[in-house]
Enzyme design. Structure first.
Site, PDB file in Angstrom:
ATOM      1  N   LYS A 122      20.859  12.636  -7.209  1.00  0.00           N
ATOM      2  CA  LYS A 122      21.967  12.092  -7.046  1.00  0.00           C
ATOM      3  C   LYS A 122      21.483  10.351  -7.325  1.00  0.00           C
ATOM      4  CE  LYS A 122      25.136  10.710  -3.217  1.00  0.00           C
ATOM      5  NZ  LYS A 122      25.741  11.127  -2.096  1.00  0.00           N
TER       6      LYS A 122
ATOM      7  N   SER B 297      30.497  12.680  -1.296  1.00  0.00           N
ATOM      8  CA  SER B 297      30.281  11.839  -2.618  1.00  0.00           C
ATOM      9  C   SER B 297      29.143  12.317  -3.419  1.00  0.00           C
ATOM     10  CB  SER B 297      29.658  10.846  -1.597  1.00  0.00           C
ATOM     11  OG  SER B 297      28.342  10.723  -1.324  1.00  0.00           O
TER      12      SER B 297
ATOM     13  N   SER C 187      28.674  14.785   2.543  1.00  0.00           N
ATOM     14  CA  SER C 187      28.819  14.538   1.160  1.00  0.00           C
ATOM     15  C   SER C 187      27.559  15.692   0.595  1.00  0.00           C
ATOM     16  CB  SER C 187      28.137  13.194   0.978  1.00  0.00           C
ATOM     17  OG  SER C 187      29.113  12.334   1.002  1.00  0.00           O
TER      18      SER C 187
HETATM   19  N1  GLN Z   1      33.388  11.199   3.182  1.00  0.00           N
HETATM   20  C1  GLN Z   1      32.589  10.681   4.283  1.00  0.00           C
HETATM   21  C2  GLN Z   1      32.723   9.306   3.742  1.00  0.00           C
HETATM   22  O1  GLN Z   1      33.270   8.766   2.992  1.00  0.00           O
HETATM   23  C3  GLN Z   1      31.138  11.168   3.845  1.00  0.00           C
HETATM   24  C4  GLN Z   1      30.557  10.482   2.843  1.00  0.00           C
HETATM   25  C5  GLN Z   1      28.922  10.923   2.919  1.00  0.00           C
HETATM   26  O2  GLN Z   1      28.746  11.814   3.256  1.00  0.00           O
HETATM   27  N2  GLN Z   1      28.305  10.033   2.082  1.00  0.00           N
HETATM   28  O3  GLN Z   1      32.183   8.414   4.660  1.00  0.00           O
END
Ligand code: GLN
Length: 483
Positions: free
Chosen positions: A75, A150, A174
């Protein structure tokens, strides 16, 4: 092609192919499919082949580490020495990290080869990968749909066979949500299991790195490399790291699994619920003892999370000021103009929204009403889990309320996007480990089942998932990717 990490390790050890050969295969697949899927922000082709040559030489010398020669994607939030680390943002588009994150160091130590850096929601904020400066990622099962976020690029890359495994980070889901949307396996470890050093921070009390792969067996191998104490991260745990692969055999027999009533209530797609029910029946056949439990404060987790995550991000992202690194606006007239325009031009809309809300929640006069209140609710959510774990060994539920949605379907409605995280974020608030594994399809799109464990029981989660994957083949299904 759906090579497993385990299979690649065996093939390399037996000399059936070299790391250079398998790396070339993956690079060719990336070249073929990335234009449609957009999983990678950077493909580090030359570096990958160089690392693969080194891995082959090390193997010939008899010093192969556990992942020697295995190609992996990272990532684009993990700092990688000498390689652009953008975090999906314009503000870091020109940022070449001067050091490796601990996770990256561990992969190098164990001999892995880096294929490239994967696409993601800007600063890991999002549930659909539509917030990336580099454009959305397509779900390999249906390119009209989102891959989740994400860590959408990592999940889609593994699902599409552009990498046998990838790293991700999970602040509120995410890893688990994109794993579910893309039909692969992913695990978010206990907070503190994996070092956050060199992982660009979003919500520091929630962020945790973890692996994506096709199976629990592969995730066990990857997590072994990623986990462990690191003195450079003050929240990293000194808890001993077990042999995750050896513990896979412990199986399901007699494991008490709790189904939280709140996870199967209104809001859950009924077709998806039916798929999860079938998987539960399978676990019962394998000897699991299934009971109903309650996590009464589940409904509070979304507002609690979004106050805490936004408050922490507003503080973490203050370092991006156009002065030391990253994007700087053209011809600033003074320092204030430099700050304002560099940040105004460098950050995308969702990141700005969160910095604004987070700053507001932390401001004098509102701190008690929002941030402090959220911390109190966080404690109640954690306590719910602790009482549940007095009765059961694991908790099971859906990973997401529905399958992958269409690109663009929720971009105008941030609240409906935030509701995607209903089953995943309470674990981050509590710091617990959780994973998602594929258990079927609805309308041709994968369904993920979530397993939640007690602190540092990643091995227990992986063992249950592994037993399930021994008798089912959902994790072996692969999409046909249009070119
Ligand atoms: N969807 C969640 C957010 O937007 C989680 C994102 C994540 O785990 N980085 O914060």
């Amino acid at each position: 092609m759906a090579d497993s990490v385990t299979g690649i390790c065996q093939g390399l050890a037996r000399g059936e192919f070299s790391s250079v050969e398998i790396t070339q295969d993956y690079l060719a697949r990336i070249q073929q499919h990335n234009p449609v899927l957009n999983c990678f922000i950077s493909v580090t082709e030359e570096l990958a082949l160089e690392q693969a040559r080194q891995a082959d030489a090390i193997r010939s010398a008899g010093n192969a580490g556990p992942l020697n020669g295995v190609p992996i994607a990272h990532k684009d939030l993990f700092c990688t020495d000498g390689v652009r680390t953008s975090c999906g943002s314009r503000i870091l588009d020109n940022f070449v990290a001067p050091y490796d994150a601990t996770v990256i160091e561990h992969f190098k130590r164990d001999g892995a080869v880096m294929l490239g850096k994967t696409n993601m929601d800007e600063f890991a904020m999002g549930s659909s990968n539509e917030n990336s400066f580099y454009g959305p990622v397509a779900n390999p099962w249906n390119i009209q749909q989102v891959p989740g976020g994400s860590s959408g690029g990592s999940a889609a890359a593994v699902a599409a066979g552009l990498a046998p495994a990838a790293t991700g980070t999970d602040t509120g889901g995410s890893i688990r949500q994109p794993a579910a949307f893309c039909g692969i396996t992913g695990i978010k470890p206990t907070y503190g299991r994996v070092s956050r050093y060199g992982m660009i921070a979003y919500g520091s009390s929630l962020d945790q790195g973890g692996p994506f792969a096709r199976s629990a067996e592969d995730c066990a191998l990857l997590l072994q490399t990623m986990a462990g104490f690191d003195h450079r991260d003050s929240t990293c745990s000194e808890e001993a790291v077990p042999d995750f692969s050896a513990r896979l055999a412990q199986g399901i027999e007699g494991v008490k699994i709790g189904l939280p009533a709140e996870f199967f209530a209104e809001g859950l797609d009924s077709h998806l619920a039916a798929v999860i029910d079938t998987a539960i029946a399978e676990l019962r056949k394998l000897g699991a003892d299934i009971k109903e439990i309650s996590l009464p404060n589940t409904g509070l987790s979304i507002p609690t999370y979004y106050v805490i995550a936004m408050a922490e991000c507003s503080s973490n992202l203050s370092r991006f000021d156009g002065v030391r690194f990253g994007y700087r606006c053209e011809n600033p007239v003074d320092l204030e103009d430099l700050y304002k325009r560099s940040r105004g031009e460098g950050f995308g809309a969702e990141v700005k929204r969160r910095i604004l809300i987070g700053t507001y929640a932390l401001s004098a006069g509102y701190y008690d009403a929002y941030y402090l209140k959220a911390q109190q609710l966080r404690r109640m959510i954690k306590d719910d889990f602790q009482s549940a774990f007095e009765k059961v060994d694991l908790i099971l539920g859906p990973t997401t309320p529905g399958v992958a949605f269409r690109i663009g379907a929720k971009t105008d409605d941030p609240v409906s996007m935030y509701l995607q995280d209903i089953y995943t974020i309470s674990l981050n608030l509590a710091g617990l480990p959780g994973m998602s594994l594929p258990v079927g399809f609805v309308d041709g799109l994968p369904v993920g089942m979530q397993l939640i464990g007690n602190y540092f029981d990643e091995a227990g989660l992986l063992a249950v998932a592994h037993s399930y994957q021994q008798v089912t083949d959902w994790h072996l299904q692969t999409p046909d990717i249009p070119s």
